[in-house]
Design a protein around this motif. Sequence first.
Motif, PDB file in Angstrom:
ATOM      1  N   HIS A  94       0.850  -1.186   0.000  1.00  0.00           N
ATOM      2  CA  HIS A  94       0.000   0.000   0.000  1.00  0.00           C
ATOM      3  C   HIS A  94       0.887   1.237   0.000  1.00  0.00           C
ATOM      4  CE1 HIS A  94      -3.553  -2.426   0.759  1.00  0.00           C
ATOM      5  NE2 HIS A  94      -2.842  -3.086   1.646  1.00  0.00           N
TER       6      HIS A  94
ATOM      7  N   GLU B 125       2.657   4.583   0.630  1.00  0.00           N
ATOM      8  CA  GLU B 125       2.791   5.425   1.818  1.00  0.00           C
ATOM      9  C   GLU B 125       2.641   6.886   1.410  1.00  0.00           C
ATOM     10  OE1 GLU B 125       2.558   6.676   5.006  1.00  0.00           O
ATOM     11  OE2 GLU B 125       3.664   4.846   5.555  1.00  0.00           O
TER      12      GLU B 125
ATOM     13  N   PRO C 134       1.013   3.054   6.533  1.00  0.00           N
ATOM     14  CA  PRO C 134       1.120   1.605   6.311  1.00  0.00           C
ATOM     15  C   PRO C 134       2.535   1.065   6.470  1.00  0.00           C
ATOM     16  CG  PRO C 134       0.819   2.743   4.216  1.00  0.00           C
ATOM     17  CD  PRO C 134       0.591   3.752   5.307  1.00  0.00           C
TER      18      PRO C 134
ATOM     19  N   ASN D 173       8.155   0.700  -0.405  1.00  0.00           N
ATOM     20  CA  ASN D 173       6.957   0.535  -1.225  1.00  0.00           C
ATOM     21  C   ASN D 173       7.177  -0.593  -2.217  1.00  0.00           C
ATOM     22  OD1 ASN D 173       5.091   2.475  -0.313  1.00  0.00           O
ATOM     23  ND2 ASN D 173       6.166   4.107  -1.392  1.00  0.00           N
TER      24      ASN D 173
ATOM     25  N   ASN E 183      -4.599  -5.818  -3.263  1.00  0.00           N
ATOM     26  CA  ASN E 183      -5.436  -5.555  -2.109  1.00  0.00           C
ATOM     27  C   ASN E 183      -6.470  -6.683  -2.066  1.00  0.00           C
ATOM     28  OD1 ASN E 183      -7.667  -4.555  -0.497  1.00  0.00           O
ATOM     29  ND2 ASN E 183      -6.766  -2.522  -0.647  1.00  0.00           N
TER      30      ASN E 183
ATOM     31  N   THR F  91      -4.558   1.186  -2.996  1.00  0.00           N
ATOM     32  CA  THR F  91      -4.659   1.750  -1.657  1.00  0.00           C
ATOM     33  C   THR F  91      -5.859   2.672  -1.634  1.00  0.00           C
ATOM     34  OG1 THR F  91      -2.246   1.708  -1.470  1.00  0.00           O
ATOM     35  CG2 THR F  91      -3.449   3.027   0.144  1.00  0.00           C
TER      36      THR F  91
ATOM     37  N   ALA G 260      -5.880  -0.664   4.142  1.00  0.00           N
ATOM     38  CA  ALA G 260      -4.526  -1.215   4.200  1.00  0.00           C
ATOM     39  C   ALA G 260      -4.373  -2.205   5.352  1.00  0.00           C
ATOM     40  CB  ALA G 260      -3.502  -0.090   4.311  1.00  0.00           C
TER      41      ALA G 260
ATOM     42  N   GLN H 166      -1.316   5.294  -6.830  1.00  0.00           N
ATOM     43  CA  GLN H 166      -2.169   4.688  -5.811  1.00  0.00           C
ATOM     44  C   GLN H 166      -2.866   3.433  -6.323  1.00  0.00           C
ATOM     45  OE1 GLN H 166      -4.245   7.763  -3.705  1.00  0.00           O
ATOM     46  NE2 GLN H 166      -5.471   6.343  -2.500  1.00  0.00           N
TER      47      GLN H 166
END
Length: 723
Positions: free
Chosen positions: A66, A68, A73, A96, A106, A114, A119, A365
């Motif tokens: 996820h 940052e 996270p 990351n 996810n 994200t 998260a 994202q």
Amino acid sequence: MTITQNRRSFLASSLGLVVAVSLPLRSRAQSGAALAFQPDGTDPTFAPNAFIRVAEDDTVTVIIKHIEMGQGPMTGLSTLVAEEMDADWSQMRAENAPADDEKYKNLLFGLQATGGSTAMANSYTQMRKAGAAARAMLVQAAAEAWGVDASTITIANGVLTSGDKTSTFGPLAAKAAQLTPPEDPPVKDPKDFVLIGKDRPKLDSHAKSTGQAVFTMDMDLPDMEYVVIRHAPMLGGTVASFYDTEAMKVPGVTAVRQIPQGVAVYATSTYAALAGRSALSVEWDDSAAETRSSAQMMDDLVNLAATGEMKVAEEAGDIDGTLTDAAQVIETEFRFPYLAHAPMEPLDAVIQVKDGSAETWGGYQFPGFDKQAVAGNLGIDPSNVKLNVMLAGGSFGRRAQPTAQIGNEIGAIAKAAGRDGAWKLIWTREDDLAGGYYRPMTVHKMRGALDAEGNILGWHDVVVNQSIMAGGPMEQMMEDGKDPTSYEGSTKMPYDLANLRVNWVRAESAVPVLWWRSVGHTHTGYATEVFLDQLLEAGGKDPVQGRLDLLKSDMTRDRAVLEKVAEMAGWDGQKVKGNKGYGVALHESFNTYVAQIAEVEDRDGFPHVTKVWCAVDCGVAVNPNVIRAQMEGGIGYGLGSVLFNALTLGEGGHVVEQNFDDYRMIRINEMPSVEVEIIESSMDPTGVGEPGLPPVGPAVANAWRALTGTNVTSLPFKTTAGA
């Protein structure tokens, strides 16, 4: 290829640690892409799964799927791994993850993404299992090396011990790397937690506060050009024609190209690119653009609340009959403007194209969408695109872009250049605020029915706004033509309302809209909690006890946070004490329960919020420090939006606000004191990035109405209570 950085020596000093794939002790969180590349040949690190690397120097690097962007996270997910590995917190590092929809998806969305404060919720078990697997393999490696039974080995603070034999993780890394990971390792009983539930400093704080953290805006590749885009001044407009004669006269400008998003100016410096853009002459086709002003659009939404096609989002009992027979009917119309996300780091990206392949860096994202967009623009297979996810200087939803806006722009820039090379796309603050993708303008038309004793008998809410999901890849998540993000929070309320209906009316506009921190809850929380307060007041009910009395019997978590915040604030039923007003609000979003009480003063006819008490239940509190920070941040962000923010279109559809001078943020002297209490819970953790925001607006509005008698139904406050 080497990444260079033009303003800091930090990156160069860290490259010597590439072999161990670890980070410098003073920079414990970063985009892995910005710091190092995977070494070729032999790799001494122990990587039992896609989420953990143990280096010979004892550092444990957790790969964070996820992005940052300040919400924590890197720290939270690293805590889960450290707990299960029995690592020492000082050895933990975070990076990351690169783009990989399968490996780093996810689990709630099915792709790497994200958003939705998911998260921690989707990673809690996954990351604990990853840590447990790594621990088991280190124990097995030690058992084989020492000739002992694995059951005799303990781990504490990153040190394995069996009798007189001890080792840290590093010396065992190479041997552990040869073992087969267990498929379903057991995880700890919560009673044995050492790190989970304890305050820990965020892994990224030191690097960010000392200027060491590398963001996309900091990047500089060899022979890289800088690119800015002239976008249409009216949302939905397109290029009809352009003239680049004057732009090409600007020293440093190397090319001007039309791309689907506008006209791109390429230059050897940011200054030259901006100057070249200013010198451009562009004719626009506004035939598909939004030409209405915000005032006209709001009038249209109000009309739709009465005449539009109403879809039923939720219904119970006989609301029509109840409203007809009620002793008293109260009606209120709430109006919410467009809102920009305004992250501190505007949109940007870097791309390098070479020999039919591309590598890109950015605060992506939804990285899978952007990877596909880059590949599609360049006409290459996605396997030939490497996408590196960088730290992001805020987002609040802006970078969660199903249309892959930034991936499409950087891909189009590289394609239009027509050659191999490297380019950095830069958005200015003005580009960001005028660029669309706002929180939807919204109207709530509400009616409530009371009996002769002041009890609430019925509730009707008509929500009117644009759909965020319609017309894009998220449309499949709509339900019978309804977009649940448009009205979430106005349905499934915790209150026992026997006669209820919530309608949604979809509005249309060329203005692109997007989820904004807490999405639908940002307006539904305000409308429902302010209107409920009105009804309780009209019925002579205490705002706290009235809510408690209305809660359904199974709403125990709502009850707990409401009772806790009343205790924290010393609520005694007095809504005004001296020169201060007090208001309460309760709202659940993203499976996290939050109640807040605001203390407000009247300063020259405008509310000044002096204190906010906040109680939150987010399940297991993995890192209370991060939870408190997110509650505080959500309160500040939400408070600024309800007091000051509105993104408006002027006559002809032109965006009025261009920078922080006219789209102003809350200032440090306007930030209230915030007291946060976290409800102890054994439930799996839920999100905290967004749920702190929805209650603060209505709590302040309820306190302001108690203090002054003014009910603020049209946001921001500055339009009602004065600037």
